[in-house]
Design a protein around this motif. Structure first.
Motif, short mmCIF file in Angstrom:
data_model
loop_
_atom_site.label_atom_id
_atom_site.label_comp_id
_atom_site.label_asym_id
_atom_site.label_seq_id
_atom_site.Cartn_x
_atom_site.Cartn_y
_atom_site.Cartn_z
N ALA A 69 0.83 -1.20 0.00
CA ALA A 69 0.00 0.00 0.00
C ALA A 69 0.87 1.25 0.00
O ALA A 69 1.98 1.25 0.55
N LEU A 70 0.34 2.30 -0.61
CA LEU A 70 1.08 3.55 -0.75
C LEU A 70 0.09 4.71 -0.62
O LEU A 70 -0.92 4.73 -1.32
N ARG A 71 0.38 5.64 0.28
CA ARG A 71 -0.48 6.82 0.43
C ARG A 71 0.11 7.95 -0.39
O ARG A 71 1.25 8.34 -0.15
N VAL A 72 -0.65 8.48 -1.32
CA VAL A 72 -0.10 9.45 -2.27
C VAL A 72 -0.91 10.75 -2.21
O VAL A 72 -2.13 10.73 -2.43
N PRO A 73 -0.26 11.89 -1.90
CA PRO A 73 -0.98 13.16 -1.92
C PRO A 73 -1.54 13.41 -3.32
O PRO A 73 -0.88 13.09 -4.31
N ARG A 74 -2.76 13.94 -3.39
CA ARG A 74 -3.36 14.14 -4.71
C ARG A 74 -2.89 15.47 -5.29
O ARG A 74 -2.94 16.50 -4.63
N GLU A 75 -2.42 15.39 -6.55
CA GLU A 75 -1.89 16.60 -7.21
C GLU A 75 -3.01 17.56 -7.54
O GLU A 75 -2.96 18.73 -7.22
N THR A 76 -4.07 17.02 -8.18
CA THR A 76 -5.15 17.90 -8.63
C THR A 76 -6.38 17.59 -7.80
O THR A 76 -7.06 16.59 -8.02
N GLU A 77 -6.67 18.46 -6.84
CA GLU A 77 -7.79 18.21 -5.92
C GLU A 77 -9.11 18.04 -6.66
O GLU A 77 -9.93 17.20 -6.33
N SER A 78 -9.32 18.88 -7.70
CA SER A 78 -10.63 18.88 -8.36
C SER A 78 -10.90 17.56 -9.07
O SER A 78 -12.01 17.28 -9.49
N ASP A 79 -9.87 16.72 -9.18
CA ASP A 79 -10.02 15.47 -9.90
C ASP A 79 -10.53 14.32 -9.02
O ASP A 79 -10.56 13.18 -9.42
N ILE A 134 -8.18 4.64 -3.77
CA ILE A 134 -9.25 5.10 -2.89
C ILE A 134 -9.03 6.59 -2.63
O ILE A 134 -8.09 6.97 -1.92
N PRO A 135 -9.87 7.45 -3.22
CA PRO A 135 -9.66 8.89 -3.04
C PRO A 135 -10.18 9.40 -1.71
O PRO A 135 -11.38 9.35 -1.45
N ARG A 157 8.17 9.50 -6.98
CA ARG A 157 7.94 9.77 -5.56
C ARG A 157 8.45 8.61 -4.70
O ARG A 157 7.72 8.05 -3.88
N ASP A 158 9.70 8.25 -4.89
CA ASP A 158 10.24 7.13 -4.12
C ASP A 158 10.41 7.47 -2.64
O ASP A 158 10.73 6.61 -1.82
N ASP A 159 10.18 8.77 -2.29
CA ASP A 159 10.23 9.14 -0.87
C ASP A 159 9.02 8.62 -0.10
O ASP A 159 9.05 8.51 1.12
N LEU A 160 7.94 8.30 -0.80
CA LEU A 160 6.74 7.82 -0.09
C LEU A 160 6.97 6.40 0.40
O LEU A 160 7.46 5.55 -0.35
N GLU A 161 6.58 6.16 1.64
CA GLU A 161 6.88 4.84 2.23
C GLU A 161 5.81 3.82 1.87
O GLU A 161 4.61 4.10 2.00
N ALA A 162 6.25 2.66 1.43
CA ALA A 162 5.30 1.60 1.08
C ALA A 162 5.07 0.72 2.31
O ALA A 162 5.96 0.51 3.11
N ASN A 163 3.83 0.22 2.42
CA ASN A 163 3.46 -0.65 3.54
C ASN A 163 3.19 -2.05 2.97
O ASN A 163 2.21 -2.24 2.25
N HIS A 164 4.08 -2.99 3.24
CA HIS A 164 3.89 -4.36 2.73
C HIS A 164 3.10 -5.17 3.76
O HIS A 164 3.42 -5.17 4.94
N ILE A 165 2.07 -5.85 3.26
CA ILE A 165 1.17 -6.57 4.17
C ILE A 165 1.00 -8.01 3.69
O ILE A 165 0.72 -8.26 2.52
N ARG A 166 1.17 -8.94 4.61
CA ARG A 166 0.83 -10.33 4.32
C ARG A 166 -0.62 -10.54 4.69
O ARG A 166 -1.04 -10.14 5.78
#
Ligand SMILES: Cc1cc2nc3c(=O)[nH]c(=O)nc-3n(C[C@H](O)[C@H](O)[C@H](O)COP(=O)(O)OP(=O)(O)OC[C@H]3O[C@@H](n4cnc5c(N)ncnc54)[C@H](O)[C@@H]3O)c2cc1C
Length: 512
Positions: free
Chosen positions: A255-265, A283-284, A317-326
């Motif tokens: 999983a990766l949480r990504v800030p949205r670039e274009t809010e109106s989208d 999931i917006p 955006r490799d600075d964003l931390e990924a969450n690996h889940i089993r």
């Protein structure tokens, strides 16, 4: 008489259970929730099911208050992308099929041909709102389907009559915190500590849980909300776990949480995009997207899955931390054993393709109240509870298996295997039937599992499994009324799209 309940675990399951029990029984029962600061919540579980409305209404919580505090957004359904391998899409909305002359509009759509529109955009109104990224509410808060609005009060899933048109997206951690505040405000005792030992009496029943710093917590009934750890139901009571991996092979997610670039989208739907070895969710939420790749590690490594996910949703955006889940896919044969009830991931988990994890929690806690024990712990009540919970999970398992078996993709080893994988007993016959006529309430999975026939048909037809011929009776019925209904949906959709604000505009107005 049962006087005290101890809930172990403070994720979505723990806090939903605590809030609900307190609302149902008020001060007649003491509820204690213990959660470990050292073990974090799973941190996913951000798309819901339209029935969640009963839950918040039951607690008396107002959407306009809690939704902005949980970075929430609307979900009119799920948009399935690329499940045909050609980049196409279709929706599985929260909307029942209208009927004309005793036949559903889906039947009429098969009879009259698509006339330039696929089924989902011909027979459902809300798919137009999804395509145009509209909010289901006007800026003054009015729901587009005004007749469905208003609080349901203290009603449960059994009482669901109408199909509410939307569910929510929300930040899982914020929801847990919001419900924690609510529940503790109502008198739930909150202990932040790790349970280090679960003590059983000579019959094997749980008598207390021992914490690192707060001593022993005694209770009459214990709820295991410890997530995949399943500390009570599994590690202590050794309850049998039935894996579903033969049917649903995805066993990991990243999983990766990504800030949205274009809010109106901001979209009012969950997106489920088929990938080479699984599928990806988007999931917006109000200011960011939750993304994740659900996959089988027999077909792709965690590193490659993470790379594929990053390339798709957060290039550069490799600075964003990924969450690996089993993921442990399956269910305990019994969720309720002796004086322990497992709710949430500790009880069962299919996979998140139809966002049913939180729905299972809601269903379980409602059923717990309906089967609530006294000091005799009547075994028939426990058995009845276990049957209901098992049926609901098995129904969703079957529905999800349909998604993979009916998908038209077979371009990678993962999708090739999906065509020959085992399907649950009953599904093969249902799929055979779906090739001959649309399924109805009598022919879908027969026990309550949250999904109605419209869902089965939206998925089957969307994926490409449809009757070889329209219903023969429709050749003998004047189609004028059906054509008028299609035209009405089109006109209503056009008017709604023109009148409603964008999803982002409405949410921004309640976030001020
Ligand atoms: C990849 C993935 C995606 C998902 N997506 C969705 C979705 O979109 N929609 C949906 O409805 N559901 C989804 N789910 C399911 C959803 O995340 C869960 O149903 C929901 O979050 C409930 O989790 P939980 O509370 O059971 O477990 P967790 O969040 O894991 O919480 C466990 C709790 O137990 C506590 N704990 C553990 N051990 C101890 C101990 N020894 N002592 C004290 N406390 C302890 C932890 O501190 C924590 O508070 C998803 C699940 C996965 C895996």
């Amino acid at each position: 008489m049962i006087r005290s309940v101890v809930i172990v675990g403070g994720g979505t399951a723990g806090w939903m259970t605590a809030s609900y029990l307190k609302e149902a029984f008020a001060d007649r029962i003491d509820v204690t929730l213990v959660e470990s600061a050292a073990v974090s919540r799973i941190g996913v579980g951000e798309a819901t099911f339209s029935t969640i409305r009963h839950f918040f209404d039951y607690l008396g919580l107002d959407e306009a208050d809690w939704l902005p505090k949980c970075a929430g957004g609307y979900k009119l359904g799920i948009r399935f992308e690329n499940w045909d391998g050609d980049g196409g899409h279709f929706y599985h909305p929260f909307e029942r099929l209208r009927m004309v002359d005793g036949f559903s509009l889906a039947d009429w759509w098969l009879e009259l041909g698509d006339r330039g529109r696929p089924m989902d955009r011909s027979v459902f109104l809300t798919t137009a709102l999804s395509e145009a990224k509209r909010s289901p509410r006007m800026l003054d808060g009015t729901l587009f389907a005004a007749g469905l609005d208003g609080s349901l009060g203290r009603s449960t899933l059994d009482e669901q009559r109408a199909q509410f048109p939307y569910a929510y997206h929300f930040d899982a951690d914020k929801v847990a915190r919001y419900l924690a505040d609510h529940a503790t405000g109502r008198g739930v005792r909150h202990v932040i500590d790790s349970v280090e030992q679960v003590v059983q009496d000579q019959r094997g029943w749980i008598s207390e849980v021992r914490t690192a710093e707060h001593g022993s917590l005694h209770g009459d009934l214990f709820i295991d909300c410890t997530g995949f750890r399943a500390l009570l139901i599994d590690k202590t009571l050794g309850t049998r776990f039935e894996s579903f991996e033969d049917v649903l092979p995805n066993n990991r997610a990243v999983a990766l949480r990504v800030p949205r670039e274009t809010e109106s989208d901001m979209a009012p739907y969950t997106k489920a995009t088929a990938m080479n070895a699984g599928w990806m969710w988007t999931i917006p939420l109000f200011r960011r997207d939750g993304n994740g790749y659900v996959y089988s590690d027999r077909f792709i490594s965690p590193e490659d899955a993470e790379r594929e996910l990053r390339d798709a949703v957060a290039p550069g955006r490799d600075d964003l931390e990924a969450n690996h889940i089993r993921m442990r896919i399956g269910r305990h044969t019994h969720s309720w054993v002796k004086n322990c009830v497992a709710i949430g991931l500790s009880s069962a988990f299919v996979e998140p393709l139809e966002s049913t994890g939180i729905f299972f929690i809601q269903h379980a806690v409602e059923q717990l109240v309906k089967h609530f024990p006294d000091e005799t712990f009547d075994e028939r009540q426990t058995a009845a509870y276990n049957t209901r919970i098992g049926n609901a999970v098995d129904g969703v398992k079957e529905f999800l298996a349909l998604h993979y078996r009916a998908a038209r993709r077979d371009d990678t080893p993962y999708w090739k295997e999906a065509k020959v994988r085992a399907v649950p007993e009953g599904l093969a016959a249902r799929m055979e039937l779906a090739g001959s006529r649309l399924l109805d309430e009598e022919t879908i999975y027969p026990h309550y599992h949250g999904f109605e026939s419209y869902s089965w048909n939206a998925m089957s037809v969307g994926l490409g499994l449809r009757p070889r011929r329209p219903h023969p009776a429709l050749k003998h019925i004047d189609p004028t009324r059906a054509l008028a209904e299609f035209a009405r949906i089109e006109a209503e959709a056009k008017a709604m799209v023109a009148a409603l604000p964008s999803c982002h505009e409405y949410l921004a107005s309640i976030n001020d």
